[in-house]
Write a protein that holds these residues in place. Sequence first.
Motif, mmCIF file in Angstrom:
data_model
loop_
_atom_site.group_PDB
_atom_site.id
_atom_site.type_symbol
_atom_site.label_atom_id
_atom_site.label_comp_id
_atom_site.label_asym_id
_atom_site.label_seq_id
_atom_site.Cartn_x
_atom_site.Cartn_y
_atom_site.Cartn_z
ATOM 1 N N PHE A 1 0.834 -1.212 0.000
ATOM 2 C CA PHE A 1 0.000 0.000 0.000
ATOM 3 C C PHE A 1 0.864 1.256 0.000
ATOM 4 N N ALA B 1 0.932 4.211 -2.889
ATOM 5 C CA ALA B 1 0.822 5.646 -2.627
ATOM 6 C C ALA B 1 2.004 6.406 -3.241
ATOM 7 N N THR C 1 -4.621 8.182 -1.221
ATOM 8 C CA THR C 1 -3.532 7.881 -0.288
ATOM 9 C C THR C 1 -4.079 7.463 1.068
ATOM 10 N N CYS D 1 -5.424 4.071 1.053
ATOM 11 C CA CYS D 1 -4.353 3.073 1.168
ATOM 12 C C CYS D 1 -3.954 2.887 2.626
#
Lengths: 353, 260
Positions: free
Chosen positions: B192, B196, B239, B242
């Motif tokens: 993740f 990002a 973001t 995530c």
Amino acid sequence: MSFLTMTNLEKLFGQNRVVKDFSLSVEKGEFISLLGPSGCGKTTVLRMVAGFESPTAGGITIDGKDVTGLKANSRNIGMMFQAYALFPNMTVADNVAFGLKVKGAPRAERDARVAEMLALIGLEDLGARFPFQLSGGQQQRVALARALAPRPSVLLLDEPLSALDAKVRVSLRNQIRQIQQDLGITTIFVTHDQEEAMSISDRIVVMNGGVADQVGAPFEIYNRPRTKFVANFVGTLNTFEVEVTDPTTGRVTLAGQGLSLPNAPLAAHVGEKLSVALRPEALRLGRLPDAEALLTAKVTDVNFMGSVIRLKADLAGAAVSLDTFNRPDTPPPVVGSEVEVSLSGRDFILLQA
Amino acid sequence: MTRFFAWGTFLLGCVFFALPLIGMTEFSLKMRRGEYSFDAYRRVFEDQRFWDTFSYSLILAAATIVVGVLLVVPTAYWVRLKLPQARPVIEFITLLPLVIPAIVIVFGYIRLYNTSSFLPLTGSALGTDILLTMGYTTLALPYMYRSVDTGLRTIDVATLTEAAQSLGAGWVTILARIILPNVMVAVLSGAFLTLAIVLGEFTMAALLNRPAFGPFMQLLGANRAYEPPALAVIAFAITWGCMGLMQLVTRFSKHERAKA
Ligand SMILES: Nc1ncnc2c1ncn2[C@@H]1O[C@H](COP(=O)(O)OP(=O)(O)O)[C@@H](O)[C@H]1O
Ligand SMILES: [Mg+2]
């Protein structure tokens, strides 16, 4: 030729010689314990057999085949660790099936073998559980099933019971021995617990500082220890000084009483003082008709342990331990009282340094 | 009194971070005169380039994650198992991308792999994509390595390896069936973070001239008034999404273990 042989094994870690000239022959189906204090090299010997360490010198054969240079994953060895080491991401059944899967066994065969193994360890119903859902004893049984599932030629166990509590430890060690005998699998068991080693082994190897001090059946190791180290490490010892009166017949005196030592003729001259040892159960309370000598002892401590009563007493100028069985009709002697103790020269152990 | 100051500082920090965000979000809603609307967002979503660059970056992020996992998991595992004394060195190497600017890396790439070099990767779109993936992998390395290494700390790597070896398993089996599944949570959180980073990266994609999401954001920002803040809010949402997923995965696995 024996099924498993270790010949003049040696292992250095840097400058540290951890195993020195270690040789051992194990027969097929035999249960051998490596017994010794922490740091004496037991695990290192086991890891060399498993293939996790390569010996600095010496060789290992299994079933007539030299495996010294063989990788761990092609030795077909079952291993059980102190820390269980079950795969946390797999169920109990998948853990047990792992070795067969790696070998490419077909599904049906795997399932049958897993069921058979889980039945063997008495956990038929727990196949779908994950390791973290089991108790320590159950996890270690699964580890045993996992090690046995691919039909290894040798089973190696490195202190598999040390992390368990006392009750589980005793029942699991009996279960391991039972299964080992049923399958007839050649086994090496590492432990620092002398009671554990004596209760389940065919033979014991007592290790001290990287060498095998003595190899023998538990009875032999306990009753005829060859070195001071073995005698002290296995069980409790009382030591006495005796005076030699006739070396050829093995006659000595202890506190004015004549005794015959078992290993006549003695390599000593008349009047020489010898250091001898006696197990606590060889000092017997009361006046026994078949005993060679009778001495009086002063009781200094009484330890009632159930079926056995362990007394501490002053005897012939030495502080000794004395074991006697409990008898419901006879209360144990009280501290400070004088008791009669029977002993015989044939029970004495003569120790090499 | 200390409590008061603690709370005061905390609130000050919140204001420091929140005010620009609130301002930006508010501005992005003011495209229509005199009332709040999502017009700017609609414009962004109607722009084909948004979808093209976004999906391009997603694909590259996926490739980066795969390459990163294949590179980092065996390395971190091997270092833990066989070279514990080399760990500080490896950690230092994985930290280098934080110290060396992306622009230096990308100029190095262009010099090494230009069309007249021994390996002319920049000569084709696919070659450049491969190069960009490698660059992204480098950028994500510190995060990926750290999370995988932390994951490995939670299992007894040495004993599990030996148990598997004694059962006949080789290195590939051990990595794929024992190690990777047990550090999956760590790998996911690394993944993740990688996602990002890749979605927001500008320098490498721009200099290698690939249609990624980062350069698109920059392009929009240079030419429009209301769409860029809308896009920034979208990027923030992605973001944070995530990060939320990361938290969820971690919490979920903790919950699983707590049931024991
Ligand atoms: N990988 C290793 N590197 C260096 N020294 C080791 C290593 N493994 C064991 N030793 C040392 O070898 C000695 C014997 O260890 P070990 O075989 O584990 O003993 P035991 O199992 O009898 O307690 C110890 O002093 C230990 O510190
Ligand atoms: Mg050990």
